[in-house]
Write an enzyme that holds these catalytic residues in place. Sequence first.
Site, short mmCIF file in Angstrom:
data_model
loop_
_atom_site.label_atom_id
_atom_site.label_comp_id
_atom_site.label_asym_id
_atom_site.label_seq_id
_atom_site.Cartn_x
_atom_site.Cartn_y
_atom_site.Cartn_z
N SER A 23 7.07 58.05 -12.26
CA SER A 23 7.31 56.61 -12.14
C SER A 23 8.42 56.16 -13.09
O SER A 23 9.30 55.38 -12.71
CB SER A 23 6.04 55.83 -12.46
N SER A 197 -2.37 47.86 -8.64
CA SER A 197 -1.69 48.74 -9.59
C SER A 197 -0.82 47.97 -10.59
O SER A 197 0.31 48.35 -10.87
CB SER A 197 -0.82 49.77 -8.84
N ASP A 313 -3.82 56.66 -8.92
CA ASP A 313 -3.53 58.09 -8.90
C ASP A 313 -4.53 58.88 -9.74
O ASP A 313 -5.09 59.88 -9.30
CB ASP A 313 -2.10 58.36 -9.39
N ASN A 336 -5.32 51.25 -1.43
CA ASN A 336 -3.95 51.78 -1.38
C ASN A 336 -3.89 53.31 -1.43
O ASN A 336 -2.84 53.90 -1.21
CB ASN A 336 -3.04 51.13 -2.43
#
Length: 428
Positions: A23, A197, A313, A336
Amino acid sequence: MQSLMLQPISYINGTINLPGSKSVSNRALLLAAFAKGATCLTNLLDSDDIRHMLNALAALGISYRLSDDRTCCEVDGIGGLITHQGPIELFLGNAGTAMRPLTAALCLGKNDVVLTGEPRMKERPIGHLVDALRQGGAEIDYLEQENYPPLHVKGGFVGGKVMVDGRVSSQFLTALLMAAPLAENDSEIHIQGELVSKPYIDITLALMKSFGITINHDQYQIFHIKGRQQYVSPGHYLVEGDASSASYFLAAAAIKGGTVRVTGIGKNSLQGDTKFANVLEKMGAKIRWGDDFVECERGTLTGIDMDMNEIPDAAMTIATTALFAAGETVIRNIYNWRVKETDRLHAMATELRKVGAEVEEGVDYIRITPPPRLLPAEIGTYNDHRMAMCFSLVALSDTPVTILDPGCTAKTFPDYFNQLERLSQRKS
């Protein structure tokens, strides 16, 4: 298809130095390209997703120099908009962290760019981002299915008042936030629905601040961005270790430690996925934090019932850790998962059942009851790096596990199985 059989692991102990965060790496590369001046990025992740971003930037005329091990990259910023003379097609694999931000970035100024990727990328929704960019004047066409890549991006985004749905992916907002300061006009981004998130938005805002741009927001509901700004290189930028990747080693220690120390993240990390360690602590593991490390020691684990929307995640790792916890575990508010590299809710439920777990798959939750004894199984990974790494934890039982297509970990952690082996001890 290749497969890897992991024999039962009796003990886990040692130190792991994390590869850079996916990320952070791809955000930093794009901001370095936008910025005035050269930026030296260190601890850059070397993985498929990062290579797709690097290849795209090179095709768009951004020059950079990579070290031999591809973990240091000096980017020559262009001090403004990324534009390309003439038509070009960019292949972005299944890299959402490249597709979403580049879609917004290339809407600035005039362009003639097609963004495409692997078949799975064409199943991952992008309509909410496209809708928002169009509100700001962007001209974007869908080339195949409405609301999904591939896209033909022609530019035209000038800012203004924009509404974006926050319920599917925080990457849509991240893409808008990174592009908006370079638009002709000021922007006001309004979030519709619950923002998923949220810690990933904090990563974006912190990175933008490092490159000289600060954004104000009202409780993550309205973001106020001045137009016609310029990103400025910080000179050097150190990419944090990948907190999601830390989760597998911390969970392994909680199940079969020993003690595992993970370096490259710490108590002041940008990444929300460091909260994973707090979840392990709630389950019964012993956690210790330092400035640049987190350490986990084995404990007696019990199941939990938690909303994990902020760590989607790392929450996958809790699903396989649940196999070793007393009682049931419920992971909530994770819709998601369904729009990630695969439909992770369905994939996780399917593969957990193979090893004997009782599983209830809801629209946005998963309920897991571990079996008395895990069953040997061949685990499908769905070309999803996190499925492969999560299910490696099954080997911490007295049962071997076979991981199909183990090479899919190249998306974020090409060396994962070697590192797991290095920390593992088996009965002779």
